[in-house]
Every structure is written in C-alpha cells, then in structure tokens.
Write a protein that holds these residues in place. Structure first.
Motif, short mmCIF file in Angstrom:
data_model
loop_
_atom_site.label_atom_id
_atom_site.label_comp_id
_atom_site.label_asym_id
_atom_site.label_seq_id
_atom_site.Cartn_x
_atom_site.Cartn_y
_atom_site.Cartn_z
N HIS A 1 1.01 -1.15 -0.27
CA HIS A 1 0.05 -0.03 0.35
C HIS A 1 1.64 1.42 -0.16
O HIS A 1 1.90 1.28 0.68
N PRO A 2 0.18 2.43 0.08
CA PRO A 2 0.96 4.06 0.01
C PRO A 2 1.50 3.91 1.14
O PRO A 2 1.31 3.76 2.19
N LYS A 3 2.75 4.13 0.88
CA LYS A 3 3.67 4.89 1.95
C LYS A 3 3.27 5.83 2.96
O LYS A 3 3.33 6.96 1.91
N PHE A 4 1.79 5.62 3.46
CA PHE A 4 1.73 6.57 4.41
C PHE A 4 3.21 7.39 5.42
O PHE A 4 3.46 6.70 6.31
N SER A 5 3.28 7.84 6.43
CA SER A 5 3.22 8.29 7.39
C SER A 5 3.31 8.06 8.31
O SER A 5 1.26 7.45 8.61
N ALA A 6 3.79 7.29 9.13
CA ALA A 6 3.34 5.99 10.45
C ALA A 6 2.02 6.88 11.33
O ALA A 6 1.39 6.03 12.08
#
Ligand SMILES: Cc1cc2nc3c(=O)[nH]c(=O)nc-3n(C[C@H](O)[C@H](O)[C@H](O)COP(=O)(O)OP(=O)(O)OC[C@H]3O[C@@H](n4cnc5c(N)ncnc54)[C@H](O)[C@@H]3O)c2cc1C
Length: 634
Positions: A482-487
C-alpha cells in the motif's frame, strides 16, 4: 501435416476474434479453404486453458502462452517500463484471460458513429455468441444458444455477500445484472465465461475452431508461426509470409520466410499490439515510420499503431480472518486442495471451476468525489461522462485471494480489491522500428500521460479500502503493498492486528505479521492495536501528505488491465482511421482487420465481449465479401 500453400482465406492470428471469423466462415461454406496462422501453440485440450482456476499461471514470468510487450520507460510511472501481456496461443486472450463476463455500455458502441455498429445493431450478435446461465435474464439482451457459455462457476465464496453488504452500507445498489448495457452505478454477483456443464473456460478456439475442424476438412491450422507480413501486390492483399515464432539462436542464420497465397481475402486478427505491427511490416502505415524502419511504404496510413488505449488497474491486497474461504491455498499449491479440486472438476464443480472473482461494481462518482478529483477530471467529466449516464468511471471488484507470489507473504488468507479506470483519457501508440519480425516494437502505453487520469484512479484506491474495511472478515492491510503513508497518519495502512497474528501463528510458531516498509519501527508501534470490529466504520480522512503518498504509489504500481484496443481505428481515412465500416483496410483490396484494434473508442467494461462481437460482426462482413450469408442467429 504441412499447411496448404494456397487457400481462399488466411486469418492472421487465431485469437479471440480470429477464431470466430475462421470458424464461422468454415462452417458456413465447407468449400471455402481457410488457414489460421497463429504465433503461439495449439490450445486443444490443454488443461492450463480448460481449467478456469489455472488462469494466473499464464502470467508467470516464464509463461510462453502470453507474450509480454515491454512499454517505454516512463518517469510518470516512477521510472518503470510497464509490461502488457497478451494471449500467445490459439484462442489468444480467450485462452488466458480472467473470464470475467462484462459488457460495454450502449453509448460506447453508439459513440463509434459508424453505420452498422450501433448498440442496436450489435445486440443480436451479443446474444448470438452467448449461452447465458445467470439469474433473471432479460431475453431482449441475453442469448441462450450461443457457443460461449456464461455462469458463476463454483458457487461464490461466502465473503462475496460481505463485500456486497459493504457496498450497500456505502449506499450502492446491488442488482442482478449490470451487464445490461445500461447500468453504470451498481454492484452484482459477477458472471464468468465458464461452461456450467463442463466446468471449462469458454474460449473461442474450443467453441468455434476445434469442433469445426473435427467435422470439416476445409479449416487448416498452422501454429508456432509468426506472420512477418501480408503480401500486397498492385494494391491487393494476395497472401502472407511467416517465420517460426521463436527467433533463431544467436549466431544461427535467419529463417527464410515461408509464404502462403490467399485467393480471396486476408484477415488480420493479431490483436491490438500484433495487428498494427503486421500492417506496418506489410507497408501500410505512416510513411515516415515505415521508411525509418526500412519498409517500403505501400499505403501512407498514419493512423496505424496510434490511438492505443487500455484500462488502468491496481490490485492492493488485504488480510482477512484465517477461517475465511479464499483461494490462497490453491495458489500456494497445497496438494490436498488440488487433489480435491481435480476430483470435483470431474463433476464440473469445485475450486478448479472458478476465477474467484465473484462480485464487483461499475461506479460513477458523486459531485463531491468529482470535485476531489481535480479540475482536469472535472473538464473530462463534463465533456465525456456527464451526459452519458450509462458510462461508469470505475470498476471495483473482489478477488478472493492474494494475486501474487505467495512465497513472498506470510501464511494466512487474503483478498484483493481490483479497481480500474474505465475510460482513461491517455492515448499511447505502438510502431515497428525494423522490418525484422523478431525486433520488438516501440510501444508507449502512455498510462497517466493525461492529467485527467490521476484523480479518478486515486478515488478508486480509496473506494476499495472503504469497501474492504466494512467486511467483517477484514483483518488489516498488507502494508508493504500500500502507499507509504506517514506512520502517524490516521489514514495509514494498518498491518495485521495482534489477535489475528496469534491465531495465524497457531502452534507452528511462525511470524504471521511481517511489516516490510520504509519505517518498520514506527509501523510496529502504531499497528499493534487490535482492529475494533464493533466500532462503526467511518470513512478515512486523507491529508494532503496522504494524497501525495497515494499518488506516488499509484505511479509506481498502476498497470495494464490487459484491455489493449484502438490501434487500427475504424474511422474515415482523413480522421486517422485505418479500416472502414466493413473493416477493409483503407487503400488495400482484399484485406480486413478483425479484432479489438478496430475499436475507435474505449468501452466501459472488460474487453472480451467487445472482441467477440467484433469477431461475430467481422465474420458476417467477411462472408459478404466472399458472397456467403452468415445470419444474426445461430
Ligand atoms: C491476462 C488477460 C486477462 C484478461 N481478462 C479478461 C477478462 O477477465 N474479461 C474480459 O472481458 N477480457 C479480459 N481480457 C481481454 C480479452 O481477452 C482481450 O480483449 C481479447 O482477447 C482481445 O481479442 P483480440 O482478438 O483482439 O486479440 P487476441 O485475443 O489477443 O488475439 C490475437 C492473436 O494473434 C496472435 N498473433 C499476434 N501476432 C501475430 C503474428 N504476427 N502472427 C501470427 N499470430 C499472431 C496472438 O498469438 C493471439 O493468439 C484479458 C486479457 C488478458 C491478456
């Protein structure tokens, strides 16, 4: 047996449409000698073709039943060169496709604005080709005695109902039939091109060619042979030249092309990526491109190889509860699952008789959603979709397994939500760079090259997430896919919850929840909270930063839906057309193109049924050319 050196009709490419043309003509007139020259191998009784659940095996990197066209490197796609597979055996795409039963919208055919090709003209042929076995059929639009059977396959997996309930919870309708050429905003239990009596795939070779070859001696087949060019003499197609499909070993001499004469007609049916290159090697195409490739220009036809269109697909994966019935164990190759499946197949049922794509929808966005897609899409919406209520913008469907290499993921059960853009605004091209048939073409799929295409694709991703989050079996996302969203983003992808991880671990002590992403430590920290299955599901809210992460992921992951079309558009010559309404190539006698490459515009559906209807219509037109009547019914 060696093929005849002279026949009445040569069909170049025995694919979805080509098999229909050859089979219908051979059946209509047993005195007509017809030869199919097919690049790939014969598919007769090949279990990999017949058994529906084997469909993914055709896309393995070592597969010879698909041809993998490498697209140009594109910075718009994260520096990737997208690969577009097509069928490379008798039956073409019909031998390897996912068998999803899907039909275009009425306005798609009407938009072609070509005499004889309106939706009303084509409905009798859409009926002629099918034997429909789904619930509550409308006989005005469905057929019951055609060669290609349609059914649900093995009964839909139980979580199909969860998916459809999730769609309803989000305000969408679930109806019996969204393939009625009009529905563009609803979900259904998906049909499949599978025969309920045998459990086998409905490919065109087994249903139009092999039965005729068994009875008649006038239909000939030459496989493993690549047509290098159509021979054109004095403005007339008179035959073809072909070489072995596989190129010679390095250092070995080039094969001498063999030739076959066509007394009456050559039909090019090599598909949207094959047919334009055959025409160009034959001297039909844009003069400049041909001269650069060292081919004498016989007909200057700049439309050849232009107008390339596909749909844009993403396939993000999600975890589901361990007890969920999915096809993951089948795809992992678990011996007992296969043994039981093969036993069941003898009675035309069980895991082998399905593509495990059991439900999906065609969808149009709300005003608010259009607004979020940006001004470029708004403009496209106003011009193209607004006044065409039968045109969906997006497909969204449930695939009941992880559609990739299972050895790369921990054990457990998965589903994939596929979404694809039905009418991308981007246009690509394919052209030869050499007269040598073994030199790969210059192919530009041009995905995301039009700015209107990004917004709706992002909408599709978000929509898929909302659907699956509402399914009771949902257990988190495969974060690495999945997209690398902010943690710390509330919209971040969420890895498996601890309870499910423990359940999956069982007594084997394997690590079930593996986080593979750029920020492993942070992800572990925030994802260890269990999913609260009782909490009502609110839509995720995406920040600007989240949207950038989705866009980046989209660029890095978006790919083909294997729906190439449009590269020999049926339009007037002065508008960049390649064939006329009778599918004759402009400027050449006795030469027709009959396959999906003739579609001048896109269709809001998977493309098999459109390739089939072009095959049925093409057979009638080829018959007219030869003085044979082929009717609108079986
Ligand atoms: C992996 C995959 C999954 C798909 N899933 C679905 C689905 O679920 N539902 C759906 O509706 N549609 C699906 N499609 C799309 C559908 O199958 C195609 O749109 C359809 O097959 C196109 O038909 P065609 O006759 O234009 O070309 P094709 O079926 O591609 O036939 C072209 C034939 O020409 C041959 N050929 C090419 N060049 C030469 C040459 N130089 N000499 C001799 N032979 C040549 C090829 O080997 C091939 O057999 C899928 C396609 C693929 C590839």
């Amino acid at each position: 047996m060696s093929p005849p050196k002279e026949v009445d009709v040569i069909v170049v490419g025995g694919g979805a449409a080509g098999c229909i043309v050859a089979g219908r003509l051979a059946q209509a007139d047993p005195n007509l000698e017809i030869l199919i020259v097919e690049g790939g191998k014969n598919n007769l009784n090949d279990p990999q073709v017949r058994q529906p659940a084997m469909f993914l095996s055709h896309l393995a990197p070592t597969s010879t039943t698909a041809k993998f066209y490498a697209g140009r490197h594109s910075e718009l796609l994260g520096g990737r060169s997208p690969i577009v597979p097509t069928g490379n055996m008798l039956g073409g795409g019909s031998s390897i496709n996912f068998m999803m039963y899907t039909r275009a919208s009425k306005s798609d055919y009407d938009d072609w604005k070509t005499e004889g090709w309106s939706a009303d003209d084509l409905i009798p042929l859409l009926k002629k080709m099918e034997s429909y076995n789904l619930e509550n059929p409308d006989p005005k639009i469905h057929g019951f005695d055609g060669p290609l059977a349609v059914c649900h396959g093995a009964s839909p997996a139980p979580n199909t109902e969860e998916f459809l309930q999730a769609a309803q919870d989000m305000g969408y309708k679930v109806v019996d039939d969204i393939q009625d050429l009009e529905s563009a905003h609803a979900f259904e239990r998906w049909g499949k091109w599978i025969n309920p009596k045998t459990g086998f795939r409905s490919d065109t070779a087994h249903n139009y060619v092999h039965p005729v070859m068994e009875k008649n001696s006038n239909l000939h087949l030459l496989c493993d042979s690549k047509v290098s060019k159509v021979v054109i003499e004095n403005g007339k197609a008179t035959g073809v030249e072909y070489v072995p499909f596989s190129p010679p070993a390095e250092g070995a001499p080039k094969p001498v092309p063999q030739s076959v004469t066509a007394r009456k007609l050559v039909v090019v049916s090599a598909g949207s990526l094959g047919s334009p290159t055959v025409l160009e090697r034959s001297g039909v195409g844009a003069r400049e491109i041909l001269e650069k490739a060292g081919v004498e220009c016989k007909v200057d036809l700049p439309g050849v190889g232009e107008n390339y269109q596909d749909h844009n697909l993403i396939l993000p994966a999600y975890r589901v509860a361990p007890e969920t019935k999915t096809h993951d164990d089948f795809l992992r190759g678990i011996p007992e699952v296969h043994a039981q499946g093969l036993k069941d197949l003898e009675e035309a049922k069980g895991i082998y008789t399905t593509n495990f794509i059991d439900a999906g929808g065609k969808l149009r966005p709300s005003e608010e959603e259009i607004e979020a897609m940006g001004p470029e899409f708004r403009k496209f919406w106003n011009e193209y979709f607004k006044d065409a209520p039968d045109k969906p913008v997006m497909f969204a469907g449930l695939v009941n397994a992880f559609l990739g290499d299972h050895s790369l993921l921990p054990g457990g059960k998965y589903v994939t939500i596929g979404t694809y853009l039905e009418y991308p605004a981007s246009r690509g091209s394919i052209h030869i760079t050499s007269a040598d048939p073994y030199v790969e073409a210059d192919f530009d799929p041009a995905y995301l090259s039009h700015p209107a295409d990004l917004g709706p694709n992002i909408w599709g991703y978000k929509l898929g997430r909302e659907l699956v989050r509402r399914m009771p079996c949902y257990r988190g996302e495969v974060v690495a896919l999945h997209p690398k969203f902010s943690a710390t983003s509330p919209a971040r992808a969420v890895e498996i919850d601890i309870d499910t991880s423990r359940e999956l671990q069982g007594d084997k002590g394997v690590t079930a929840g593996v986080v593979v992403s750029g920020n492993v430590a942070a992800q572990n920290e925030v994802t260890s909270e269990p999913l609260d299955k009782k909490k009502p599901i609110e839509n995720l809210v995406y920040s600007e930063e989240d949207d950038k992460a989705v866009e980046q992921w989209m660029r890095e992951n978006i790919g083909t839906t294997w729906h190439s079309l449009g590269t020999n558009a049926m339009k007037p010559r002065e508008e960049g057309g390649v064939v006329d309404a009778k599918l004759n190539v402009h400027g050449v006698e006795n030469l027709k193109v009959i396959d999906l490459s003739i579609a001048p515009g896109n269709v809001g559906s998977n493309t098999y049924s459109t390739a089939l209807v072009i095959g049925e219509k093409g057979a009638i037109l080829a018959g007219e050319h030869l003085g044979i009547t082929i009717g609108l019914t079986n």
